[in-house]
Scaffold this motif. Structure first.
Motif, short mmCIF file in Angstrom:
data_model
loop_
_atom_site.label_atom_id
_atom_site.label_comp_id
_atom_site.label_asym_id
_atom_site.label_seq_id
_atom_site.Cartn_x
_atom_site.Cartn_y
_atom_site.Cartn_z
N SER A 169 -2.86 0.13 8.44
CA SER A 169 -1.63 0.14 7.53
C SER A 169 -0.46 0.44 8.20
N ALA A 208 -1.53 6.01 2.44
CA ALA A 208 -2.64 5.21 2.99
C ALA A 208 -2.76 5.54 4.69
N LEU A 265 0.72 -1.31 0.02
CA LEU A 265 0.00 -0.03 0.04
C LEU A 265 0.83 1.07 0.04
N GLN A 313 -0.81 -5.54 1.66
CA GLN A 313 -0.90 -5.24 0.31
C GLN A 313 -2.56 -5.09 0.20
N SER A 314 -3.21 -5.65 0.92
CA SER A 314 -4.75 -5.00 0.89
C SER A 314 -5.25 -5.08 2.38
N LEU A 348 -9.27 -1.91 0.72
CA LEU A 348 -8.14 -0.88 0.37
C LEU A 348 -7.28 -1.48 -0.34
N ARG A 349 -7.01 -1.12 -1.53
CA ARG A 349 -5.83 -1.70 -2.59
C ARG A 349 -5.17 -0.77 -3.04
N THR A 350 -4.21 -1.25 -3.69
CA THR A 350 -3.49 -0.12 -4.70
C THR A 350 -3.61 -0.49 -6.10
N SER A 370 -4.14 4.56 -3.60
CA SER A 370 -4.90 4.08 -2.81
C SER A 370 -6.33 4.05 -3.32
N SER A 405 -0.84 -9.55 3.40
CA SER A 405 0.50 -9.18 2.77
C SER A 405 0.95 -10.49 2.09
#
Ligand code: FAD
Ligand code: FES
Lengths: 611, 238
Positions: free
Chosen positions: B67, A54, A50, B74-75, A74-76, A81, B91
């Motif tokens: 985070s 973020a 991320l 990663q999410s 929540l993703r990239t 973000s 991750s």
């Protein structure tokens, strides 16, 4: 086992091609590297952490982006973000920082694809499509198709809603997919391998495999597994033998090691006579070796002791040995097959057909009366309908049960004696062939006789020979013939020779046994001959005359009839020679009867038909 | 050697080598085609469960905080689990569950939660028989997953089993005896007796090549065994 072979063959016809396609497509799919097929080999594979920004995201802004959400992810995407929100009305993307919609535009799709792809190949085209379609069968919804110019036409599919890579296609996959379609037999959708077509084909193929597997057990002989000899044969090793024959000068011949003489000679195109194809049951493949070689049990059963003492052996019972000396019968070395066409066929008794063959060429070696030829029986099926059994005799056939088809599982050869004397027309062959009914429930009608019975005028026929030494010596002053059934053939040949301009015209008594009046062959011909030639006598006995009022002749078994006459013979039995021909029971009983009358065994000539 | 005996010889010897495998290929093929794939996948065992609406009032920890605490993430996925909001943090090689109310770490999830989830998802017959935590070696049937897992066995006739990720409470997969049978015949079909997954193995390539040659020889034989009948039939008309 014959039924298994038959099934295997027909199943092969039905699914053989599909079985081949399965094996081919399976092999191809196995040969293709799955990494390449799936495009995994050209994936950059970075860890998408991320972004640092973020860290500032709080719960309130998130809640504003998806107040009714069930999942907020929540993703990239492309370094930014993004919230992926799954709610009442499906899925949406918003920028996590600004809350503004984050649409997957064509530029973004291309960028996402480029980020995923490991090579430096340029993107050539980006277009929007609606899945599902052939290259993307399990997805539903809008997708971006991003094409790369990487030498194998890689295409990445980017989900129009989530921006995720859905699949990676390339030309290797496209070829693979055709094999997959061939394998699943789903020619429309390609993925459904529960379709009725493949189920039917699969079950047939299972039977094909099973019947083939079962058939395997009877397809091998122990000798096939002699690997050492097989290796030696394969390396071209040969054994040197000397072959002799009455009609050829001795010659050295290189033969394969580890095989029987019968097979090794056959591999050199030297065909010994045989009815059993080398199985050791017919006793026809007689050769002469040094008499010190011990005979096998099979040979002791099939050959008379006097012959064994002279070195007669069966070629199928002995393996090739270095420096061996072998004497072959006449007409084998350098012989070529004879071909001819059937010119005429007719029933001459309920189970016996007379068949006339016109040879294309004169045989290289003139036949002698009493000899036989070997007919090639090709592999395949015969239709019993083509036997043309006369109406009145059908009932006797059906007593044994007559199937519609009779199968010859492999090509083989069968012996049939000539029923005319060769001088009449060297290119004409007349045979008397008896149909051989099933020996038991498990067996069918004889293949060789069925083949002959199914022949029609015009059909081609391939023969070998002539073979055999069934004839009297010149010393005999009188001939006594004893025969039955189709055993008529060589005896008729001998008689026609004896009373021709080439014969000696000696007195002949012909004892002929038949079951019923209808089973007597050529009776008019012999009655006429008996009237013209007082030195010829024709004695018939019926074993099963039933209540046939018209039969006033002898009754009973023919060897008993002959015995009664011979006991009160008016001439010297020691000067006569005896020729016996027909089924084994007749030959055996007659031989015993003659020996009982003190006839020397060398005056008895025998042609045993074996059935 | 005449063509027909050449073909027969090769057909015979090649099938001697691959005959057993040919039976296994067709037998496994029939299994895989006859039983519908959806059934094999166990679709009938699973009821669709819609996740609850997120209760934002109880979300006091923002995604930013999560985070920061998990820099390798990663999410980060916010969902409702057992009535409360939680974050699933993924991750590259680990995943955890974080309470969205307190920020506390709640992995691995406990057996009671897993039992509840299992009952919620299960559409088959029978009841839960056994719940086991798998931490070390995973059974063959769920090789590809990462431990720890919760394994839930049901008492149905088909021995259904559900697998949940013990770190995230995610419903991973379901197995039952027809799936296990499928997996076994698939192993026989592709001849990878270890991982049951690699179709690029040399044993399969060799067997398929020999099988293909045998099939060609068989086709050759067919040509002869049916070819002769044609010629004799034409002899009859001519
Ligand atoms: C020198 C010589 C000359 C001959 N001349 C004539 C002639 O002029 N006319 C004539 O009609 N015949 C003659 N014969 C016989 C002929 O060669 C055949 O043997 C005969 O026609 C039978 O062959 P087939 O192929 O029809 O029967 P086959 O298929 O060989 O079967 C013969 C019998 O054995 C049974 N059988 C088949 N397989 C088996 C098995 N595995 N186990 C047990 N039983 C089985 C069958 O049901 C049948 O009853 C002669 C034979 C010899 C040796
Ligand atoms: S070939 Fe028949 S006994 Fe030798």
């Amino acid at each position: 086992m014959a039924a298994m072979r038959w099934l295997h063959k027909w199943l092969g016809l039905i699914v053989g091609i599909q079985m081949t396609i399965w094996l081919l497509s399976g092999l191809m799919m196995s040969a293709f590297n799955m990494q390449t097929v799936s495009g995994a080999d050209r994936v950059r594979g970075d860890n998408d952490l991320l972004p640092a920004s973020a860290a500032t995201l709080d719960a309130e802004t998130a809640a504003r982006s998806g107040p009714d959400a069930r999942i907020v992810r929540l993703r990239t995407i492309l370094g930014q973000s993004v919230y992926e929100i799954v709610g009442e009305n499906g899925l949406s993307l918003v920028s996590a920082e600004t809350g503004a919609p984050f649409d997957i535009t064509s530029e973004r799709a291309a960028e996402i694809a480029r980020e995923d792809f490991s090579g430096s190949a340029p993107v050539t085209r980006v277009i929007l499509r609606e899945a599902p379609f052939l290259e993307l069968r399990t997805h539903d919804g809008p997708v971006w198709r991003v094409d790369f110019d990487d030498g194998r036409e890689t295409t990445l599919y980017v989900d129009g809603e989530t921006g995720r890579i859905l699949s990676r296609r390339n030309n290797v996959w496209r070829v693979f997919d055709v094999f997959w379609m061939l394998h699943t037999m789903d020619y429309a959708g390609r993925d459904n391998f529960n379709n009725p077509l493949i189920i039917i084909a699969g079950i047939s193929a299972l039977w094909l495999a099973l019947t083939g597997f079962i058939t395997l057990f009877s397809s091998f002989r122990l000798q096939d597994f002699d690997l050492i000899s097989a290796m030696r044969r394969w390396r071209g090793r040969r054994i040197q033998c000397t072959l002799e024959a009455p009609d050829a000068s001795p010659a050295s011949q290189a033969l394969a090691p580890g095989l029987s003489y019968f097979d090794a000679l056959a591999a050199r195109d030297i065909q010994l006579p045989s009815n059993c194809g080398g199985a050791g049951t017919c006793g026809l493949c007689v050769v002469r070796v040094e008499p010190d070689r011990p005979p096998t049990a099979t040979e002791r059963r099939l050959l008379p002791d006097s012959e064994l003492r002279n070195g007669a052996r069966l070629a199928c019972q002995h393996r090739t040995r270095n420096d061996d000396r072998l004497e072959l019968p006449e007409g084998v070395l350098g012989a070529k097959p004879l071909t001819g066409r059937v010119t005429e066929t007719r029933f001459i008794a309920p189970f016996i057909k007379e068949i006339t063959v016109k040879l294309n060429d004169r045989p290289a070696r003139s036949p002698v009366s009493g000899q036989y030829v070997q007919v090639e029986i090709p592999e395949g099926a015969m239709e019993s309908a083509s036997f043309d059994i006369p109406e009145g005799w059908r009932a006797r056939w059906f007593e044994h049960g007559l199937p519609a088809r009779i199968e010859a599982p492999a090509s083989q050869r069968r012996s049939y004696s000539m029923a005319t004397a060769p001088h009449e027309d060297p290119k004409l062959l007349v045979l008397n062939v008896r149909a051989v009914p099933p020996a038991s429930d498990k067996h069918s009608w004889g293949v060789g006789s069925s083949y002959i019975f199914s022949r029609k005028p015009g059909d081609e026929i391939v023969l070998h020979g002539p073979f055999g030494r069934f004839r009297p010596t010149e010393r005999a002053s009188e001939l006594v013939l004893i025969g039955g059934g189709s055993g008529m053939a060589p005896l008729r040949s001998l008689i026609r020779h004896e009373y021709s301009q080439y014969g000696a015209g000696r007195p002949v008594t012909f004892f002929y046994g038949a079951r019923t009046g209808a089973d007597i062959l050529y009776s008019e011909e012999f009655e006429t001959l008996a009237k013209q030639r007082p030195e010829f006598r024709w004695v018939v006995a019926l074993s099963d005359p039933g209540d046939d009022e018209s039969w006033s002749g002898r009754k009973g078994l023919i060897h008993e009839t002959a015995k009664r006459d011979l006991k009160v013979w008016d001439k010297d039995l020691l000067k006569a020679e005896f020729l016996l021909c027909g089924p084994p029971a007749l030959v055996e009983a007659s031989t015993k009867m003659l020996l009982g009358l003190n006839v020397p065994s060398e005056h008895i000539h025998v042609e045993d038909f074996g059935v | 050697m005449r063509a027909v005996s050449f073909f027969r010889k090769y057909h015979k010897w090649l099938t001697l080598i691959v005959g057993v495998q040919a039976v296994l290929w067709t037998l496994s093929g029939v299994y895989m085609t006859v039983i519908p794939l959806d059934f094999i996948h166990g679709d009938h065992l699973v009821r669709p469960v819609e996740s609850q609406k997120i209760d934002w009032n109880r979300v006091s920890v923002g995604p930013g905080r999560v985070s920061q605490n998990y820099p390798s993430a990663q999410s980060i996925e916010l969902i409702m689990l057992a009535g409360g909001p939680v974050y699933r943090v993924k991750s590259a090689n680990s995943q955890t569950l974080v309470d969205a109310a307190s920020g506390g770490h709640i992995s691995p999830v406990d057996e009671d939660l897993v039992r509840m989830l299992a009952v919620e998802h299960y559409a088959g017959e029978g009841v839960i028989e056994q719940v086991t935590l798998l931490e070390g070696n995973l059974p063959q049937e769920i090789q590809a997953a990462d431990p720890p897992l919760w394994r839930v066995d049901f008492s149905g006739a088909n021995e259904p089993t559900f697998y949940f990720d013990a770190d995230t409470a995610e419903f991973l997969s379901r197995r039952h005896n027809f799936w296990r049978g499928f997996d076994f015949v698939w192993m026989l079909h592709i001849m990878d007796y270890e991982d049951r997954a690699n179709v690029n193995n040399w044993l399969l390539r060799a067997a398929a090549s020999l099988g293909l040659l045998a099939a060609f020889a068989g086709i050759g034989l067919l040509f002869f065994s049916f070819g002769r009948r044609r010629s004799s039939a034409s002899g009859e008309t001519g």
